[in-house]
Structures are given as structure tokens and as C-alpha cells.
Design a protein around this motif. Sequence first.
Motif, PDB file in Angstrom:
ATOM      1  N   THR A 139       3.214  -5.995  -5.103  1.00 13.83           N
ATOM      2  CA  THR A 139       2.172  -5.462  -4.352  1.00 13.83           C
ATOM      3  C   THR A 139       2.018  -3.909  -4.148  1.00 13.83           C
ATOM      4  O   THR A 139       3.267  -3.484  -3.463  1.00 13.83           O
ATOM      5  CB  THR A 139       2.075  -6.126  -3.024  1.00 13.83           C
ATOM      6  N   PRO A 140       1.370  -3.226  -4.688  1.00 12.57           N
ATOM      7  CA  PRO A 140       1.502  -1.578  -4.385  1.00 12.57           C
ATOM      8  C   PRO A 140       1.508  -1.213  -2.884  1.00 12.57           C
ATOM      9  O   PRO A 140       0.845  -1.898  -1.995  1.00 12.57           O
ATOM     10  CB  PRO A 140       0.281  -1.127  -4.883  1.00 12.57           C
ATOM     11  N   LEU A 141       2.340  -0.261  -2.681  1.00 10.04           N
ATOM     12  CA  LEU A 141       2.599   0.262  -1.110  1.00 10.04           C
ATOM     13  C   LEU A 141       1.065   0.772  -0.714  1.00 10.04           C
ATOM     14  O   LEU A 141       1.083   0.561   0.738  1.00 10.04           O
ATOM     15  CB  LEU A 141       3.545   1.345  -1.029  1.00 10.04           C
ATOM     16  N   TRP A 142      -0.083   0.910  -1.349  1.00  9.84           N
ATOM     17  CA  TRP A 142      -1.132   1.533  -0.878  1.00  9.84           C
ATOM     18  C   TRP A 142      -2.094   0.466  -0.111  1.00  9.84           C
ATOM     19  O   TRP A 142      -2.976   0.696   0.294  1.00  9.84           O
ATOM     20  CB  TRP A 142      -1.832   2.413  -1.960  1.00  9.84           C
ATOM     21  N   VAL A 143      -1.527  -0.848  -0.473  1.00  9.77           N
ATOM     22  CA  VAL A 143      -2.433  -2.031  -0.336  1.00  9.77           C
ATOM     23  C   VAL A 143      -2.347  -2.153   1.266  1.00  9.77           C
ATOM     24  O   VAL A 143      -1.475  -2.276   2.043  1.00  9.77           O
ATOM     25  CB  VAL A 143      -2.365  -3.217  -1.077  1.00  9.77           C
ATOM     26  N   ASP A 144      -3.693  -2.461   1.990  1.00  7.13           N
ATOM     27  CA  ASP A 144      -3.665  -2.539   3.077  1.00  7.13           C
ATOM     28  C   ASP A 144      -4.310  -3.928   3.698  1.00  7.13           C
ATOM     29  O   ASP A 144      -5.611  -4.137   2.984  1.00  7.13           O
ATOM     30  CB  ASP A 144      -4.518  -1.580   3.976  1.00  7.13           C
ATOM     31  N   PRO A 145      -3.512  -4.752   4.073  1.00  7.08           N
ATOM     32  CA  PRO A 145      -3.814  -6.167   4.409  1.00  7.08           C
ATOM     33  C   PRO A 145      -5.043  -6.375   5.095  1.00  7.08           C
ATOM     34  O   PRO A 145      -5.937  -7.078   4.964  1.00  7.08           O
ATOM     35  CB  PRO A 145      -2.842  -6.818   5.115  1.00  7.08           C
ATOM     36  N   GLU A 146      -5.263  -5.463   6.277  1.00  4.83           N
ATOM     37  CA  GLU A 146      -6.397  -5.499   6.923  1.00  4.83           C
ATOM     38  C   GLU A 146      -7.770  -5.153   6.479  1.00  4.83           C
ATOM     39  O   GLU A 146      -8.756  -5.572   6.400  1.00  4.83           O
ATOM     40  CB  GLU A 146      -5.944  -4.568   8.149  1.00  4.83           C
ATOM     41  N   LEU A 147      -7.508  -3.889   5.585  1.00  8.98           N
ATOM     42  CA  LEU A 147      -8.727  -3.649   4.735  1.00  8.98           C
ATOM     43  C   LEU A 147      -9.139  -4.617   3.758  1.00  8.98           C
ATOM     44  O   LEU A 147     -10.287  -5.044   3.487  1.00  8.98           O
ATOM     45  CB  LEU A 147      -8.354  -2.014   4.180  1.00  8.98           C
ATOM     46  N   MET A 148      -8.274  -5.005   3.187  1.00  2.03           N
ATOM     47  CA  MET A 148      -8.401  -6.492   2.290  1.00  2.03           C
ATOM     48  C   MET A 148      -9.246  -7.634   3.006  1.00  2.03           C
ATOM     49  O   MET A 148     -10.036  -8.038   2.316  1.00  2.03           O
ATOM     50  CB  MET A 148      -6.894  -7.023   1.587  1.00  2.03           C
ATOM     51  N   LYS A 149      -8.769  -7.748   4.109  1.00  2.00           N
ATOM     52  CA  LYS A 149      -9.606  -9.018   4.796  1.00  2.00           C
ATOM     53  C   LYS A 149     -10.877  -8.654   5.057  1.00  2.00           C
ATOM     54  O   LYS A 149     -12.015  -9.146   5.148  1.00  2.00           O
ATOM     55  CB  LYS A 149      -8.679  -9.189   6.317  1.00  2.00           C
ATOM     56  N   GLN A 150     -11.059  -7.131   5.551  1.00  2.00           N
ATOM     57  CA  GLN A 150     -12.393  -6.677   6.090  1.00  2.00           C
ATOM     58  C   GLN A 150     -13.258  -6.825   4.616  1.00  2.00           C
ATOM     59  O   GLN A 150     -14.462  -6.943   4.842  1.00  2.00           O
ATOM     60  CB  GLN A 150     -12.467  -5.428   6.618  1.00  2.00           C
ATOM     61  N   GLY A 151     -12.623  -6.118   3.595  1.00  2.00           N
ATOM     62  CA  GLY A 151     -13.420  -6.454   2.347  1.00  2.00           C
ATOM     63  C   GLY A 151     -14.118  -7.713   1.942  1.00  2.00           C
ATOM     64  O   GLY A 151     -15.186  -7.620   1.595  1.00  2.00           O
ATOM     65  N   GLN A 152     -13.180  -8.686   2.226  1.00  2.00           N
ATOM     66  CA  GLN A 152     -13.646 -10.119   2.009  1.00  2.00           C
ATOM     67  C   GLN A 152     -14.673 -10.553   2.846  1.00  2.00           C
ATOM     68  O   GLN A 152     -15.529 -11.208   2.576  1.00  2.00           O
ATOM     69  CB  GLN A 152     -12.371 -10.859   1.940  1.00  2.00           C
ATOM     70  N   LYS A 153     -14.555  -9.995   4.033  1.00  2.00           N
ATOM     71  CA  LYS A 153     -15.389 -10.686   5.290  1.00  2.00           C
ATOM     72  C   LYS A 153     -16.998  -9.907   4.711  1.00  2.00           C
ATOM     73  O   LYS A 153     -17.880 -10.724   5.063  1.00  2.00           O
ATOM     74  CB  LYS A 153     -15.045 -10.311   6.398  1.00  2.00           C
ATOM     75  N   LEU A 154     -16.967  -8.568   4.201  1.00  2.00           N
ATOM     76  CA  LEU A 154     -18.238  -7.995   3.873  1.00  2.00           C
ATOM     77  C   LEU A 154     -18.917  -8.870   2.692  1.00  2.00           C
ATOM     78  O   LEU A 154     -19.976  -9.114   2.909  1.00  2.00           O
ATOM     79  CB  LEU A 154     -17.990  -6.660   3.580  1.00  2.00           C
ATOM     80  N   PHE A 155     -18.091  -9.351   1.785  1.00  2.00           N
ATOM     81  CA  PHE A 155     -18.635 -10.051   0.806  1.00  2.00           C
ATOM     82  C   PHE A 155     -19.334 -11.504   1.181  1.00  2.00           C
ATOM     83  O   PHE A 155     -20.552 -11.660   0.837  1.00  2.00           O
ATOM     84  CB  PHE A 155     -17.470 -10.545  -0.245  1.00  2.00           C
ATOM     85  N   TRP A 156     -18.538 -12.194   2.170  1.00  2.00           N
ATOM     86  CA  TRP A 156     -19.199 -13.311   2.593  1.00  2.00           C
ATOM     87  C   TRP A 156     -20.227 -13.228   3.531  1.00  2.00           C
ATOM     88  O   TRP A 156     -21.179 -14.011   3.768  1.00  2.00           O
ATOM     89  CB  TRP A 156     -18.062 -14.186   3.319  1.00  2.00           C
ATOM     90  N   LYS A 157     -20.335 -12.114   4.298  1.00  2.00           N
ATOM     91  CA  LYS A 157     -21.441 -11.780   5.210  1.00  2.00           C
ATOM     92  C   LYS A 157     -22.679 -11.560   4.482  1.00  2.00           C
ATOM     93  O   LYS A 157     -23.809 -12.027   4.832  1.00  2.00           O
ATOM     94  CB  LYS A 157     -21.049 -10.381   5.951  1.00  2.00           C
ATOM     95  N   TYR A 158     -22.665 -10.953   3.167  1.00  2.00           N
ATOM     96  CA  TYR A 158     -23.651 -10.832   2.319  1.00  2.00           C
ATOM     97  C   TYR A 158     -23.691 -11.301   1.145  1.00  2.00           C
ATOM     98  O   TYR A 158     -24.250 -11.133   0.073  1.00  2.00           O
ATOM     99  CB  TYR A 158     -24.104  -9.121   2.210  1.00  2.00           C
ATOM    100  N   VAL A 159     -23.250 -12.556   0.992  1.00  2.00           N
ATOM    101  CA  VAL A 159     -22.870 -13.165  -0.128  1.00  2.00           C
ATOM    102  C   VAL A 159     -24.055 -13.407  -1.128  1.00  2.00           C
ATOM    103  O   VAL A 159     -24.160 -13.341  -2.252  1.00  2.00           O
ATOM    104  CB  VAL A 159     -22.373 -14.532   0.061  1.00  2.00           C
ATOM    105  N   VAL A 160     -25.291 -13.860  -0.502  1.00  2.00           N
ATOM    106  CA  VAL A 160     -26.625 -14.098  -1.213  1.00  2.00           C
ATOM    107  C   VAL A 160     -27.021 -13.225  -1.701  1.00  2.00           C
ATOM    108  O   VAL A 160     -27.300 -12.927  -3.016  1.00  2.00           O
ATOM    109  CB  VAL A 160     -27.349 -14.855  -0.267  1.00  2.00           C
ATOM    110  N   LEU A 161     -27.130 -11.769  -1.112  1.00  2.00           N
ATOM    111  CA  LEU A 161     -27.610 -10.683  -1.467  1.00  2.00           C
ATOM    112  C   LEU A 161     -26.759 -10.118  -2.734  1.00  2.00           C
ATOM    113  O   LEU A 161     -27.282  -9.384  -3.592  1.00  2.00           O
ATOM    114  CB  LEU A 161     -27.726  -9.551  -0.512  1.00  2.00           C
ATOM    115  N   ILE A 162     -25.322 -10.405  -2.522  1.00  2.00           N
ATOM    116  CA  ILE A 162     -24.289  -9.850  -3.766  1.00  2.00           C
ATOM    117  C   ILE A 162     -24.780 -10.612  -4.779  1.00  2.00           C
ATOM    118  O   ILE A 162     -24.384 -10.110  -5.971  1.00  2.00           O
ATOM    119  CB  ILE A 162     -23.173  -9.837  -3.161  1.00  2.00           C
TER     120      ILE A 162
END
Length: 423
Positions: free
Chosen positions: A98-121
Motif C-alpha cells: 500500500t503506497p504511503l500516500w493512501v489515507d484510510p479515512e479518505l478511502m472510507k469517505q470516498g466509499q460513503k459518497l458512492f453509496w450515498k448517491y449510488v443510484v445516480l452514479i
Amino acid sequence: MATKRPYLKRLNTSFRNPLLELAWTAADNAVSGFAAPTNRELENLRRKSDPLADDCIRALHLKPGTDSLKALDDYVSQPVEEQASAAPRKFMEQVTTTPLWVDPELMKQGQKLFWKYVVLIYIILTDYGLPMGFTAGRATDILSCTNYFSSVKGAFQRLFETGKFVTDIMNGPEALTPLTASGWKSAIRVRLLHTQVRLRILAEAEKRPDLYSVEELGVPINQEDMLGTLCDFSIGVVSLLKKMQVNLSPSEITAYLHFWRFIGYLLGIDDEYCRKLITEAGAGAVAGAILNHLVDPSASSVVTAHNLLEALAFTPPLFWPTGAHLAVTRSLLGDRVSDSIQLPPSKWYWRLFTTCSIAVTRWILCSTIFLEQRINLAMKYGPPGMDYYVRRIWAKDALHKPATCDFVFKFLPHLASQESDDT
């Protein structure tokens, strides 16, 4: 030599496409310090594949139908002195680090955005992202060699594979844990599948260079094609959500783009360009440059776009007819692009139906009532729901065996003359 597409700027003024508008603005102003790639750079990317994965597949000698990830795991599990090549081990080291630049919190928030608007996406990816990608004639010509989208059934299979891949990688914070998580396994299988297709087409092209020209079309599934697809899933989604009047905060956009940067890393896309996608302006500049370089519909573009719309009809989760998907596609692409791939005009009642449906969906998804609970439910039951559709609803093949979605190399890429393609 870069192919000139002088009509793209005229195309940009004929309809309001937020992705193109953002791209030209970012490219002109070089916002955030990331200038758009030049045509010369993009042509170089068309000549570049994924060397690490290529060497790995050559060492494994996989046959069609073989689970590539299992074969890779078995190979690297052998004693080092028994391994004929070090390429599979190097590949495994890269995808498990896993690269050093990966931020677990940002990864989690990115997944949440997907599921928040999953139908539109879902609507954006199927009714805009894929058709827009098909306007890239050189990329679509390569795609047609794989049998995907060359028929309605092939397009149907590709849709479910894409849906399964996306839901796997979005399946919670642990979805991308190396070696064990389903999302990580799906990403690596997709990367190895791309590599097998690439090497098979190149092998066939060596036998019949008159039917496939690397000089003209580039390496199959090259860095530019993969980077353009990544832009569709990342900045393309962000731009179209804004067009649908969804208010995204800067932190949500940053998290979503960060998530897809890591997916690009797993899929073998050069991080020199993936890191340009970490800001909205930088990602728009890259996406606009690729559109400017690739948009040039071919005969394959027309066939694949029509097969896609037919394959979408009455499929989950929307179960919309073809007319409804056509109305959304023409609305998002604009008339000039839609006409270039010969999409028929949409009926007024389907335009009314889809406009109202999207408006109601947006109102529900943007509502703050039980927002966190709805996101958690979507994350919990979304991936199992996709698995259910794959097992139960997917069409059966000629032998009446249920189709599977395991990202195994099954379709043998074919190269045929233009006459036989037309026939």
C-alpha cells in the motif's frame, strides 16, 4: 503521430457538457499546478502497456478459463529456486504494498459518497460514462476484438462484470485489504484479465499485421485507455452529479478522487498521471485532454453503443426500458455526440419520465433524514444484492449453465477483416 480532431472545440460549444467545460477551463489556466497532458504525451501512453503485469502473465502461461489470481498465488508460493521467473513475485509485491500516500479515512469517505448517491452514479456510469467512452474510435476498435459489446449478450455480461467490480471495491473499509478482501481480489483479477487480452491481441496482430496496427491504434488496453476509463469513474461522476444539481462538498470530492487514484494504482495505471487526478481541476484537465485526443467515433462505436442500450433494458436496479435509457444518454451526452454514434431521437414521454425519476431520486438521496442509516444499509446489502443478480438473474449461455462473474479470461480476442465485421 497524434491524430487531429479539430471538430472537438466546435462539439464543445454545441451542448453543455460539464466535464468538457471543466476540462477546457483547467487546461487553459493550468489550475493546481497540473497542466493537461499534450497530444504527444498521450500518444506515448498509447504505446505503453502494463509491463509488470505483462511479464507476470508471460511467466504464468495461463490458459483460457484459468483463475489468474489462484495461479499467481500458487506460483509465488513455490520456493524461490523453483520459480523460472521473478516477474510474478515482483508483481505480487507491487499489488500487496500500500503506497504511503493512501489515507484510510479518505478511502472510507470516498466509499460513503458512492453509496450515498449510488443510484445516480449507476445512471451516470451506464448512460453517460460507457457511451462517452465509445466515442473514442481507436479504443472501441480494440474493445470490439474481445467480443464484449459486439453483441447484446456480450454487452450484458460486461455490464454485470463492471457492476460486480465496482460493488466489490466499494464494499466497506476492509474491501481492499491485500490478499484477503474481495475488492482487492477483483481489482487484481481485472488487471490480469486486461493483460491476457492485451497479449492475445498482440500475438494475433503479429500473425496478421494487416488486420491490427499497433502504430495506428496503439497497444491494446494501453495506459491512455485505462486512464480515460478511470477519469469516467472518478471526475466524470463528480461532474455529472453536479450537473444533476447535487451539492458536493470539497472534502467529498477530494475523498472520492483519492479513492479512485488508489484503484488506478491497483489496476496498473502509471501513478505519474493518477496523481494528477487528486484535485477536481487537475482531473478535469486530464479528462479533457484525453477526450480531445480520442473522440472520433468509428463504426465500432455505433455498434457498441446500440448494443449497450439494448442490454440495459429491464435490468436491475432500475428496470427501465431502452427508451428511458436513450433519453438519459442523449440528455447527458448532448445531441451532437449522440448523433455521432447514431442514437435515435428520444420520445418526449421518456424525457419527461426520466427527468421526473431523476428529480425524485435526487431529492430522496440528498435528504438528510436517516442519511447515515441509509448509507450503512446500502453498503451492507448492495454487494450481496449484486451477487444475487449475478447468480439468479444473469442470462444463461447456450448450454444452459448459469453465467458467472469471476473475471476469468474466457472470450478469445479475434481479429477479422472489415468485410467480415460488416457482414
